[in-house]
Design a protein around this motif. Structure first.
Motif, short mmCIF file in Angstrom:
data_model
loop_
_atom_site.label_atom_id
_atom_site.label_comp_id
_atom_site.label_asym_id
_atom_site.label_seq_id
_atom_site.Cartn_x
_atom_site.Cartn_y
_atom_site.Cartn_z
N UNK A 172 0.83 -1.21 0.00
CA UNK A 172 0.00 0.00 0.00
C UNK A 172 0.86 1.26 0.00
N UNK A 173 1.99 1.25 0.74
CA UNK A 173 2.79 2.46 0.87
C UNK A 173 3.55 2.78 -0.42
N UNK A 174 4.17 1.75 -1.02
CA UNK A 174 5.01 1.98 -2.19
C UNK A 174 4.34 1.60 -3.50
N UNK A 175 3.06 1.23 -3.44
CA UNK A 175 2.31 0.85 -4.64
C UNK A 175 3.03 -0.27 -5.41
N UNK A 176 3.44 -1.27 -4.65
CA UNK A 176 4.16 -2.41 -5.25
C UNK A 176 3.13 -3.40 -5.79
N UNK A 177 3.39 -3.91 -6.97
CA UNK A 177 2.52 -4.92 -7.55
C UNK A 177 3.09 -6.30 -7.22
N UNK A 178 2.36 -7.13 -6.46
CA UNK A 178 2.91 -8.45 -6.08
C UNK A 178 3.04 -9.35 -7.29
N UNK A 179 3.88 -10.37 -7.16
CA UNK A 179 4.06 -11.36 -8.21
C UNK A 179 3.90 -12.76 -7.62
N UNK A 180 4.27 -13.77 -8.38
CA UNK A 180 4.09 -15.16 -7.92
C UNK A 180 4.87 -15.42 -6.65
N UNK A 181 6.10 -14.86 -6.55
CA UNK A 181 6.91 -15.09 -5.36
C UNK A 181 6.26 -14.45 -4.13
N UNK A 182 5.65 -13.31 -4.33
CA UNK A 182 4.97 -12.66 -3.20
C UNK A 182 3.85 -13.54 -2.67
N UNK A 183 3.00 -14.04 -3.55
CA UNK A 183 1.90 -14.90 -3.10
C UNK A 183 2.39 -16.24 -2.57
N UNK A 184 3.50 -16.74 -3.11
CA UNK A 184 4.04 -17.99 -2.57
C UNK A 184 4.45 -17.80 -1.11
N UNK A 185 5.11 -16.67 -0.80
CA UNK A 185 5.49 -16.39 0.58
C UNK A 185 4.25 -16.22 1.46
N UNK A 186 3.22 -15.54 0.95
CA UNK A 186 2.00 -15.33 1.75
C UNK A 186 1.31 -16.64 2.05
N UNK A 187 1.22 -17.54 1.08
CA UNK A 187 0.56 -18.83 1.33
C UNK A 187 1.41 -19.72 2.24
N UNK A 188 2.73 -19.67 2.08
CA UNK A 188 3.59 -20.44 2.98
C UNK A 188 3.54 -19.90 4.40
N UNK A 189 3.23 -18.62 4.55
CA UNK A 189 3.20 -18.00 5.88
C UNK A 189 1.90 -18.27 6.63
#
Length: 791
Positions: free
Chosen positions: A584-601
């Motif tokens: 939200x702060x830096x307007x970063x667009x997540x990618x596959x690696x981002x969602x992989x970390x979120x699901x593993x977490x």
């Protein structure tokens, strides 16, 4: 009449002999007996009449020659003669001796038969030896291998190979070694004709030769010169397939000298080099000195002999002797490649007192080569000076290389602006980094800064990345030092920029320090990835503090390194909130690696067990995360969703036993993300495990086998249905895309059955509720059970 040539041993004319060879057994029998018996031959057919007429004509010819006489009882007798090698005629006893002479003109049949019997007896004895050592199975394998080699050998196109006499060694073990060596020599001789001798053949030849050396040393005289030539040709070959070349040459040359073989000039020099490399440097130099008056004065070997001496003296650091030999070669009238000076140049660069001489020798080499000098020649000489920390000399040579010797900066205090620029130095740094000379690249960086030239950040980042990729502690330390120096330079720039707002316009602040370029996002990313891989979470947090102070906006790569670092540090519960805040702060667009970390977490994937009271909350958390994934579906339109992300999504719902969420998530992955699961994921979800290897070894191994049989049965049934409908022909297999689709349908049916197995009144309501929580505002996704091919 008798033949004129003495090469024909049987004293019978050609026409008679031809008729005797062509005649049928009955006709031959008739002519050897009385005329009355001959007249009894049937004459009812034209062929028999013709044969009778020829016999009569032949008898007339024999009577005219005096070779056919009639006895008193009317019988016809034939006299047989044989002409020996001396020209003498010998009358044969009768037709029996004539038949033997005709079948064996040389009288060698009996000798050849004896020789074959002896060879058969030797083969039998050798077979017994092999069977005693290796057993019957080993002997059979050896026979098959020899037979296979013989069938692939075209004897008409192969030069005959001289072999060692097998019977000369009485010991069975020695005969076995000689046989193996002969077999390998025969094979190598065949391979050499076609130029296909690989490392396996070379190692095999050395193995069998080394095993037979003890036996051969007793009878060196039996080793033919052709065998020595073949051994040298193969074992001394300078090839990538012969890494043990020098050790082979040393032993082989020593054996040849013991056998009394006179080595050629090139063989003697290679033998000395092998001693230098494999045995003793002092012994090799002594051997070289002994040949000064012979090879050292021979015009054919002069250049090679003295170049070998120059290389050896340079390697042991004998500068004075190396210089004398270099002068001998320089003053010699023989043709030589000027590159013989390269070892001497390297030796001179190693000593500060002689480095100037090394540079002069380089200039002499460059002049001698002229237009034939290559980039590799320049790079080699530059590496000599860089290795010795003589960067200025290396820079001068690089300038000459890049300017085609039109710019000479040696000894100049003022360097042209075209040369003293970050762009020009950057070319040099890129070449050194690409060549793997990281130490030389670092020395060039320091030399640049000492000349007041600030390097470009992109080039320094390349060196930092190369250092980190080596994984060596010293290189990693240098990479961190340079990277943090660049970060400090960036922080200093930020401070100066802020202070400039409160100063007058005519006031200018300049940075101070070591002259490193300012860090950019790539610099931070390189350190972040390294800290994440090494599990240095404290350093990662320090780095993120620095990137905020440096006022550089992170991207998805930096975000992924941070959240994976938290996950690796056992702080997975913070991953979701941190990623949400940073996105939200830096307007970063997540990618596959981002969602992989979120699901593993997710707790269901981090913790061993979830308390039963927290399951509803975790189900809601998981559905909400899937809704975020659906919102970001546009990100995966080109690259597609990573298989590992989809795998964690499905198994998360399975572990929570959220059958509604699992069915909806699977259908959404298929229809929204166009994901067709591979067969391994289908098996995992059907069996209920992410570790199929462990499941197969455990109590549920039968479930895995049963599921595999079900999948195969489903595919066979669909294959038959498609054949029956005429969509594919009976001889065709199931197309790969259809197979993937059928596997997806099989899993969909299984998950749907899990939902409706205990269908209640609120089943549809639960599906609708789950769909709303997972972001399906358009309703519950459906699917078609058996799609047609091409849909």
């Amino acid at each position: 009449m008798p033949p004129k040539s003495l090469m024909v041993e049987n004293f019978i004319c050609k026409s008679c002999l031809s008729a005797l060879r062509k005649r049928t057994p009955a006709a031959q029998w008739a002519i050897r007996h009385s005329s009355s018996q001959s007249s009894q031959a049937t004459t009812s057919t034209p062929s028999s009449r013709l044969s009778h007429e020829k016999d009569a004509e032949r008898r007339k010819t024999l009577e005219a020659l005096g070779l056919l006489k009639k006895s008193k009882d009317g019988k016809v007798s034939v006299n047989y003669f044989e002409q020996g090698t001396g020209g003498r005629l010998r009358r044969l006893q009768g037709e029996d001796e004539f038949g033997q002479s005709l079948m064996d003109p040389d009288g060698e049949a009996e000798n050849r038969l004896k020789q074959l019997e002896e060879e058969l007896e030797q083969a039998t004895q050798f077979t017994k030896i092999v069977e005693d050592m290796w057993g019957k199975e080993g002997a059979e394998k050896l026979r098959k291998r020899v037979a296979l080699q013989d069938t692939h050998r075209d004897e008409s196109s192969i030069k005959p190979t001289v072999l060692l006499p097998n019977e000369a060694w009485p010991r069975p073990q020695d005969r076995l070694h000689i046989f193996q060596l002969n077999n390998m020599i025969r094979t190598i001789g065949w391979k050499v004709n076609y130029g296909s001798v690989n490392a396996k053949r070379i190692n095999g030849l050395w193995k069998y030769y080394f095993a037979a050396r003890k036996a051969l040393s007793k009878k060196w005289e039996l080793v033919h010169a052709d065998i020595w030539d073949l051994l040298w040709q193969i074992l001394a070959a300078d090839s990538e397939h012969n890494p043990n070349r020098m050790s082979h040459v040393h032993i082989l040359a020593k054996d040849m000298e013991e056998a009394g073989v006179v080595l050629r000039h090139d063989q003697q020099l290679l033998a000395i080099e092998s001693i230098f490399v494999s045995v003793s440097k002092e012994e090799a130099i002594t051997a070289h000195r002994k040949l000064v008056t012979t090879l050292g004065a021979d015009p054919e070997a002069f250049v090679d002999f003295w170049q070998l001496g120059l290389r050896m003296y340079c390697l042991i650091g004998e500068l004075a002797r190396a210089e004398r030999i270099a002068n001998i070669l320089i003053d010699s009238p023989y043709d030589k490649d000027p590159r013989f000076l390269l070892p001497f140049i390297r030796l001179c660069t190693e000593n500060p007192a002689t480095v100037e001489k090394g540079f002069e020798l380089y200039q002499r080499l460059r002049s001698a080569l002229g237009d034939s000098i290559t980039i590799n020649d320049y790079d080699l000489v530059i590496s000599y000076f860089l290795t010795s920390n003589e960067t200025e000399y290396a820079f001068n040579i690089f300038v000459e290389m890049m300017t085609s010797n039109t710019v000479n900066v040696h000894g100049s205090f003022k360097i042209p602006a075209s040369v003293a620029s970050p762009f020009f130095y950057g070319k040099w740094l890129k070449r050194l980094i690409a060549a793997g000379d990281l130490r030389g690249a670092y020395d060039v960086l320091l030399y640049m800064k000492s000349r007041g030239v600030r390097p470009q950040a992109i080039v320094v980042n390349g060196l930092i990345g190369a250092w980190l990729r080596t994984g060596m502690a010293e290189n990693i330390r240098k990479a961190e030092e340079v990277a943090w120096a660049m970060i400090n330079s960036r922080l200093q720039f930020i401070v100066i920029r802020k202070d400039m707002h409160s100063l007058a316009n005519w006031v200018r602040l300049r940075p101070f320090g070591e002259g490193w370029p300012t860090a950019n996002l790539e610099t931070f990313s390189l350190l972040a990835e390294n800290y994440k891989d090494r599990g240095m979470h404290n350093k990662m947090e320090e780095l993120w503090g620095a990137i905020r102070e440096a006022e550089i906006d992170p991207d998805s790569f930096m975000l992924n390194q941070l959240i994976f670092s938290y996950l690796k540090d056992g702080q997975g519960k913070l991953v979701a909130s941190i990623s949400r805040d940073l996105i939200a702060k830096y307007q970063i667009e997540p990618d596959s690696w981002t969602f992989l970390a979120l699901w593993q977490a997710l707790p269901i994937n981090r913790l061993v067990q979830i308390p039963p009271g927290q399951l509803p909350q975790e189900v809601l958390r998981t559905r909400s995360l899937f809704a975020d994934l659906v919102k970001s579906a546009h990100i995966f339109t080109t690259t597609g969703l990573d298989v590992q992300v989809a795998r964690y999504v499905l198994h998360s719902f399975r572990k929570l036993e959220d059958k509604f969420g699992l069915l909806l998530a699977y259908r959404a992955l298929r229809h929204i993300f166009h994901f067709n699961p591979p067969d391994i994921v289908v098996l995992e979800l059907h069996v209920g495990s992410m570790d199929l290897e462990k499941t197969g070894k455990g109590k549920n191994g039968h479930r895995l086998m049963h599921t595999g049989n079900q999948i195969e049965g489903h595919l066979r049934r669909r294959h038959g249905e498609l054949i029956a409908s005429g969509q594919i022909s009976p001889e065709d297999d199931l197309p790969e895309e259809v197979k993937r689709e059928e596997l997806s349908n099989f899993l969909d049916t299984f998950l749907e059955n899990q939902v409706y197995m205990f269908e209640t009144e609120d089943t549809e309501q639960c599906l609708v509720q789950a769909a709303m929580e997972m972001g399906f505002h358009g309703g519950v996704p459906r699917f078609k059970a058996t799609p047609e091919i091409g849909e």
